[in-house]
Design a protein around this motif. Structure first.
Motif, PDB file in Angstrom:
ATOM      1  N   TYR A  37      54.459  77.012  58.989  1.00  0.00           N
ATOM      2  CA  TYR A  37      55.446  77.219  60.037  1.00  0.00           C
ATOM      3  C   TYR A  37      55.011  78.423  60.859  1.00  0.00           C
ATOM      4  O   TYR A  37      54.265  79.276  60.383  1.00  0.00           O
ATOM      5  CB  TYR A  37      56.813  77.529  59.426  1.00  0.00           C
ATOM      6  N   HIS A  38      55.494  78.497  62.076  1.00  0.00           N
ATOM      7  CA  HIS A  38      55.328  79.743  62.812  1.00  0.00           C
ATOM      8  C   HIS A  38      56.642  80.158  63.459  1.00  0.00           C
ATOM      9  O   HIS A  38      57.528  79.337  63.698  1.00  0.00           O
ATOM     10  CB  HIS A  38      54.160  79.684  63.810  1.00  0.00           C
ATOM     11  N   VAL A  48      54.539  73.729  61.903  1.00  0.00           N
ATOM     12  CA  VAL A  48      53.302  73.483  62.644  1.00  0.00           C
ATOM     13  C   VAL A  48      52.591  72.265  62.084  1.00  0.00           C
ATOM     14  O   VAL A  48      52.149  71.389  62.819  1.00  0.00           O
ATOM     15  CB  VAL A  48      52.384  74.715  62.553  1.00  0.00           C
ATOM     16  N   GLU A  59      51.224  66.987  62.158  1.00  0.00           N
ATOM     17  CA  GLU A  59      51.202  68.202  62.969  1.00  0.00           C
ATOM     18  C   GLU A  59      52.214  68.084  64.089  1.00  0.00           C
ATOM     19  O   GLU A  59      52.548  66.980  64.529  1.00  0.00           O
ATOM     20  CB  GLU A  59      49.809  68.430  63.582  1.00  0.00           C
ATOM     21  N   SER A  60      52.674  69.213  64.560  1.00  0.00           N
ATOM     22  CA  SER A  60      53.574  69.200  65.701  1.00  0.00           C
ATOM     23  C   SER A  60      52.789  68.828  66.955  1.00  0.00           C
ATOM     24  O   SER A  60      51.563  69.024  67.025  1.00  0.00           O
ATOM     25  CB  SER A  60      54.235  70.565  65.880  1.00  0.00           C
ATOM     26  N   SER A  62      52.652  70.243  69.709  1.00  0.00           N
ATOM     27  CA  SER A  62      52.099  71.398  70.414  1.00  0.00           C
ATOM     28  C   SER A  62      50.720  71.808  69.890  1.00  0.00           C
ATOM     29  O   SER A  62      49.980  72.514  70.579  1.00  0.00           O
ATOM     30  CB  SER A  62      53.054  72.585  70.321  1.00  0.00           C
ATOM     31  N   VAL A  63      50.378  71.384  68.673  1.00  0.00           N
ATOM     32  CA  VAL A  63      49.093  71.789  68.100  1.00  0.00           C
ATOM     33  C   VAL A  63      48.175  70.608  67.820  1.00  0.00           C
ATOM     34  O   VAL A  63      47.018  70.810  67.410  1.00  0.00           O
ATOM     35  CB  VAL A  63      49.288  72.607  66.808  1.00  0.00           C
ATOM     36  N   ASP A  89      50.502  80.478  71.120  1.00  0.00           N
ATOM     37  CA  ASP A  89      50.392  80.310  69.673  1.00  0.00           C
ATOM     38  C   ASP A  89      50.687  81.613  68.930  1.00  0.00           C
ATOM     39  O   ASP A  89      50.773  81.608  67.695  1.00  0.00           O
ATOM     40  CB  ASP A  89      48.982  79.838  69.293  1.00  0.00           C
ATOM     41  N   TYR A  93      52.818  83.391  61.118  1.00  0.00           N
ATOM     42  CA  TYR A  93      52.614  82.096  60.486  1.00  0.00           C
ATOM     43  C   TYR A  93      52.948  82.205  58.998  1.00  0.00           C
ATOM     44  O   TYR A  93      52.463  83.116  58.305  1.00  0.00           O
ATOM     45  CB  TYR A  93      51.168  81.632  60.690  1.00  0.00           C
TER      46      TYR A  93
END
Length: 118
Positions: A37-38, A48, A59-60, A62-63, A89, A93
């Motif tokens: 997670y972040h 994440v 994965e999300s 966004s990544v 980013d 994390y």
């Protein structure tokens, strides 16, 4: 009680790469997935990527295409390879583990800072 220890954060320029590592110890038989997670300043903690005990990863958006989650099952480790890093980013994390009894991510590492400069 599962213990999680992360390493590998730091400062990198945009476009650069970092690799985060996490090792799980103690009572690992109680978990069935691990993830990252972040949490950016002032924002909620969000997932994440995760990998299940069966090896399935997600994965999300966004990544996707930039970050890759992998594991060393024998040594109870997971890695997050982060490429093409962007300033957005930047976050702390956290490694997390999902409790097989509750299906919730109940176990957390201490967090590692990732800072991406523009």
């Amino acid at each position: 009680q599962v213990q999680l220890v992360e390493s590998g954060g730091g400062l990198v320029q945009a476009g650069g790469s970092l690799r985060l590592s996490c090792v799980a110890t103690d009572s690992i038989f109680t978990i069935n997935a691990m993830g990252w997670y972040h949490q950016a300043p002032g924002k909620q903690r969000v997932m994440v990527a995760q990998i299940t005990s069966g090896g399935s990863t997600s994965e999300s958006d966004s990544v996707k295409g930039r970050f890759t989650l992998s594991r060393d099952h024998a040594n109870n480790m997971v890695y997050l390879q982060m490429n093409s890093l962007k300033p957005e980013d930047t976050a702390v994390y956290y490694c997390a583990a999902r409790d097989i009894r509750t299906s919730e991510y109940n176990y957390w590492g201490q967090g590692t800072q990732v800072t991406v400069s523009s």
